[in-house]
Write an enzyme that holds these catalytic residues in place. Sequence first.
Site, short mmCIF file in Angstrom:
data_model
loop_
_atom_site.label_atom_id
_atom_site.label_comp_id
_atom_site.label_asym_id
_atom_site.label_seq_id
_atom_site.Cartn_x
_atom_site.Cartn_y
_atom_site.Cartn_z
N HIS A 177 0.97 -1.29 0.10
CA HIS A 177 -0.05 0.07 0.10
C HIS A 177 0.99 1.12 0.08
O HIS A 177 0.42 2.13 -0.73
CB HIS A 177 -1.00 -0.10 1.31
CG HIS A 177 -2.01 -1.32 1.20
ND1 HIS A 177 -3.37 -0.75 1.28
CD2 HIS A 177 -1.74 -2.51 1.31
CE1 HIS A 177 -4.07 -1.95 0.98
NE2 HIS A 177 -3.20 -3.07 1.20
N ASP A 211 -5.63 6.27 1.78
CA ASP A 211 -5.84 4.85 1.57
C ASP A 211 -7.34 4.49 2.09
O ASP A 211 -7.30 4.84 3.29
CB ASP A 211 -4.91 3.94 2.09
CG ASP A 211 -5.00 2.39 1.65
OD1 ASP A 211 -5.94 1.79 1.93
OD2 ASP A 211 -3.96 1.59 1.21
N ALA A 234 14.38 -7.79 -4.72
CA ALA A 234 14.57 -8.15 -6.04
C ALA A 234 13.77 -6.95 -6.99
O ALA A 234 12.99 -6.44 -6.75
CB ALA A 234 14.04 -9.31 -6.26
N SER A 276 1.35 -7.28 -7.82
CA SER A 276 1.96 -8.29 -8.75
C SER A 276 1.19 -8.57 -9.95
O SER A 276 1.72 -8.86 -10.83
CB SER A 276 2.44 -9.61 -7.80
OG SER A 276 3.41 -9.12 -6.79
#
Length: 458
Positions: free
Chosen positions: A18, A123, A334, A356
């Site tokens: 978030h 949010d 990563a 994702s």
Amino acid sequence: MEQSQVAVIMVPLPCQSHLNQLLQLSELISDHGIPVHFIGSATHNRQAKLRANGLNTNAMAKIYFHDLPSPPIAAIDPNPNTLDKTPVHLWPANLTYMNFRQPIGKLVKDLSLKASRIVIIYDRLVAEAVQDAALIPNAESYAFNCLSTFNLFLVLWEITGKKFEVGEELENLPSVKGVYPEGTLHFIASKTEYFKYSAGDIDNTSRVIEGTYIDLLAREGIRGNKKQWAISPRFPVKLSSTNDSKSKHKCLEWLDKQTPKSVIFVSFGTTTSLSNEEASDIAMGLEESEQKFIWVLRDADKADIFAGEARRIELPGGFEERMEGVGIVLRDWAPQLEILAHKSTGGFMTHCGWNSCLESITMGVPIAAWPMHSDQPLNAIFLTEILKVGIMVREWTQKEEPVKTSTIKNVVERLMASEEGDEIRKRAEELGIKVRESMEEGGHSREELDSFIAHITR
Ligand SMILES: *[C@@H]1O[C@H](CO)[C@@H](O)[C@H](O)[C@H]1NC(C)=O
Ligand SMILES: *[C@@H]1O[C@H](CO)[C@@H](O)[C@H](O)[C@H]1NC(C)=O
Ligand SMILES: *[C@@H]1O[C@H](CO)[C@@H](O)[C@H](O)[C@H]1NC(C)=O
């Protein structure tokens, strides 16, 4: 601080996926010359800055970070030894924004004397923290939704009593009550009363992907006549695999040497804690599939990511040596987007967090869906059954069973080395092209952002 017409305040939910989204939006808005104030505890602001993947330092320098006082955050260790992956160890982070109602009110009040309009973007899961601020006469607030609109619609539609019909495809889906943990569903529902203050909603999605659900959310009884914008995906899409960067990650160099679409990327995000046994089953499954892979193996974030070492997940002895040349196990942060954008990447085994999913869809990479909790099971259904750009690792109804090595092997083979996989990959690539086009000049996604900026600077 410069005198300005409009100032924007960002109020994120303090967990990585978030934080990342509102920080990205901060950059986009700041790019238009509008001052952006990002609020959070010192810990979470530090986390957001540290992990600001893909944001350029110039843009970051222009954002005003406000460290608001917060009680100490209990850094509970995630519990890997349970099949229920709901990240209850993150809940202590909620305490930070629960204490922010007054300081946010004060900040907005101070800023409201200097700017003609204050725009609060929060949010939607922290709605109660902006209830005072939203009442300041020259302030207006917008709820930012980090979930897929597919998820948000299904939750809101069900908890408001399914007031209209939505067609068989959606009506036949499992009830959100069987998918979300009870506490999380209650948490989402409990925010609804605060939306009366909001001037509109922003969804992190694209019409190309979720047009149907964006329209359903606009129906009477859900959002009604409120304004809404779908402004995503918005990341640099020309992350080509050039060789000029000095600090190129070693896994990208390794990807450069692989054949196109031959590598499966495996990562379960920042909230999943795998047990050593689960990691071992995945390792064996990958090995037996004989496919190339990059696997990010990190423990879940704690509520305070700076508190103590993260647990190191153990792999079977000799695994990494045997896999030399076949696969890479990464223990650190990563460059996920760059991996997904790389031409050698041909699949993504993921927990199906919305970040994702969006990244994979945009980069045209098909998915092996292994949802862990909350909104992820429905995202997985959306990707595999509705968009048909992925396959399930295991059905949600089997979540009480450990996933076997043979299951993992089969799924990886189906996705990476079968005709079925090729067809799914083709569909994913076609969708990715459409989504990327929508981000260009004249595309949907670009227009929505322009429209939002025009609205707040009107
Ligand atoms: C904290 O937030 C999560 C969602 O991020 C929610 O599911 C959980 O119930 C919250 N916990 C408390 C104590 O409010
Ligand atoms: C980058 O370097 C690798 C080997 O060093 C080479 O195989 C590859 O073609 C290069 N890629 C580009 C885009 O120049
Ligand atoms: C939506 O999520 C994606 C994926 O994490 C992120 O890259 C993008 O910047 C987000 N969009 C906005 C407007 O925050």
